[in-house]
Enzyme design. Structure first.
Site, short mmCIF file in Angstrom:
data_model
loop_
_atom_site.label_atom_id
_atom_site.label_comp_id
_atom_site.label_asym_id
_atom_site.label_seq_id
_atom_site.Cartn_x
_atom_site.Cartn_y
_atom_site.Cartn_z
N LYS A 401 0.82 -1.21 0.00
CA LYS A 401 0.00 0.00 0.00
C LYS A 401 0.86 1.26 0.00
O LYS A 401 2.03 1.26 0.38
CB LYS A 401 -0.94 0.00 1.22
CG LYS A 401 -2.08 -1.03 1.15
CD LYS A 401 -3.17 -0.59 0.20
CE LYS A 401 -4.26 -1.63 0.03
NZ LYS A 401 -5.11 -1.77 1.22
N ARG A 435 -4.49 -9.94 3.83
CA ARG A 435 -4.71 -10.00 2.38
C ARG A 435 -3.45 -9.47 1.70
O ARG A 435 -3.08 -8.30 1.88
CB ARG A 435 -5.94 -9.16 2.02
CG ARG A 435 -6.32 -9.15 0.55
CD ARG A 435 -7.56 -8.29 0.34
NE ARG A 435 -7.95 -8.23 -1.06
CZ ARG A 435 -7.49 -7.37 -1.95
NH1 ARG A 435 -6.58 -6.46 -1.56
NH2 ARG A 435 -7.91 -7.39 -3.19
#
Length: 460
Positions: A401, A435
């Protein structure tokens, strides 16, 4: 798994064990019950003091609810067969046992028989039965007493009933048992434009490429696969419903046919969710927590599958782009981002329950990267325990991210170590599922972190 089969008769079954690996015995018994009972929900596991004969180890107890096509006598016979197969032998009525299965209720039937009485006699007097039953089916009404499980449990002394492990979740062909280990979810981006550079929608053999990656992920230790047909990178353009269906359905069908589940579908569109579950998906992962499509809640409730509700604060007018580090969100200022996320997720839980989705089918996701600043994302990871305290399983997706990239000054392809740190801290703070893109490496990180912080029971 297909939508729940909704067999004809609703039943409740109590499980207990106080010999050997009690936790493993309850888990095995649940798996053995699946051919005869379409189990919809299971209570937490509770350690309880023995009743009747005190000089024996404490029990682990739980209750499961579901539906069956078996008659009451057939159901009882199957329960007894499971007990025998798991090593139970004749002994004192209140004595120790490796497994004990009791049929608590069968629809609203009141039955007095030589071998079976329904509802189970004296169940309303036993906290080790009523506490787990009230957790999983608080509104169940005792057909003889006319009172709910919640009301009956509230009147019982509960000092000898201690929560041992959080309620497992029925997903696909089996269960996810929380607490002993972290589950790793591998990301399958069936898109041409993933922020992480792993979009699989390239070339004529994109379905085969997705399936090959899924096989690699499972071989590396992934527990679940998350299939998405629309990029959620900052500023990404929405994908039309028909195009999303054309992307995800062929992949899900292949994964299901090869037994590569459990399969999650990453979508906020109700029609896509329904078609995906009918094609073989077992879980709906909605990055907008059912807010973007007003039909999503009703569809998921009818399908009977779990749903991930994610906090999302993304705004297209708040995207910041860097030619090397990629896009991120500016994010709004919050006095306390964790409190804001917590409040929003509880609001979405209430909406799910109002639509008929029970609590035991809900997972929460703090939404790392979705409309938060770098600092807010870092704080969410560090304070994840405050969201874990809400009592729902937590899915966390820090993989590659932007908050990692902007912290380290690295593009997506160089964020492996940053992702590993975020995954490890997330597990320490209470994540149940991570995830990730880099499955092999993150499976190792999860296993090592679990070995450090999840060394033994109780699994709460």
């Amino acid at each position: 798994m297909p939508p729940l089969r909704r067999r004809k008769h609703r039943v409740g079954i109590a499980l207990g064990s106080n010999l050997g690996d009690r936790d493993e015995a309850l888990r095995e018994a649940l798996e053995r019950l699946l051919p005869v009972v379409e189990i919809e929900g299971v209570s937490s596991f509770y350690e309880t003091d023995p009743v009747g004969y005190a000089d024996q180890p404490p029990f682990l107890n739980a209750v499961c609810i579901g539906t069956t096509d078996a008659s009451p006598q057939e159901l009882l016979a199957r329960c007894k067969a499971i007990e025998q197969a798991m090593g139970r032998r004749p002994g004192p009525r209140w004595g120790p046992r490796p497994i004990d299965l009791d049929v608590l209720f069968y629809d609203d039937l009141c039955l007095e028989g030589e071998t079976l009485t329904l509802p189970h006699p004296r169940m309303a007097e036993r906290a080790f039965v009523m506490v787990p039953l009230a957790e999983i089916a608080p509104g169940w009404v005792h057909p003889r007493l006319g009172e709910t499980a919640a009301a009956l449990a509230a009147r019982l002394p509960q000092e000898g009933v201690r929560r041992w492990a959080r309620a497992p979740m029925r997903v696909g062909a089996g269960f996810l048992f929380w607490g002993r280990a972290t589950f790793v979810m591998g990301i399958l981006n069936v898109t041409p434009d993933s922020f992480s550079g792993d979009g699989l929608l390239r070339g004529p053999d994109w379905v085969e490429a997705a399936v090959a990656q899924a096989r690699r992920f499972k071989a590396a230790g992934a527990h679940l696969l998350d299939v998405g047909g629309e990029s959620t990178r900052p500023g990404a353009e929405p994908v039309p419903e028909e195009e999303e269906l054309q992307r995800v359905l062929p992949v899900i069908e292949r994964l299901a046919a090869e037994g590569l589940g459990p399969i999650s579908v990453d979508t906020y569109k109700a029609r896509v969710a329904q078609a995906a579950v009918e094609a073989g998906a077992d879980l709906v992962n909605d990055v907008w927590a059912m807010e973007r499509d007003p039909e999503m809640a009703a569809v998921v409730a009818a399908l009977g599958v779990p749903i991930v509700l994610m906090d999302n604060r993304s705004r297209r007018d708040a995207v910041v782009r860097d030619p090397r580090l990629g896009a991120r969100y500016e994010g709004k200022a919050h006095r306390d981002i964790v409190a804001a996320v917590r409040a929003h997720l509880l609001e979405r839980v209430a909406a799910a329950e109002a639509a008929g989705i029970p609590r035991h089918r809900i997972l929460l996701d703090p939404g790392l990267g979705f409309g938060k600043t770098v600092a807010q994302n870092l704080e969410l990871v560090d304070r994840l325990g405050e969201l874990r305290a809400l009592g729902f399983p937590l899915l966390v997706g820090p993989s590659r991210k932007s908050f990692i990239g902007y912290t380290l000054g690295l593009p997506p392809e160089d964020r492996l170590e940053g992702t590993a740190a975020a995954v490890a801290v997330s597990i320490v703070r209470g994540a149940d599922i991570v995830r990730v893109h880099d499955v092999e490496a993150m499976v190792r990180v999860a296993r090592m972190t679990d070995a450090l912080v999840r060394r033994g029971p109780p699994w709460v």
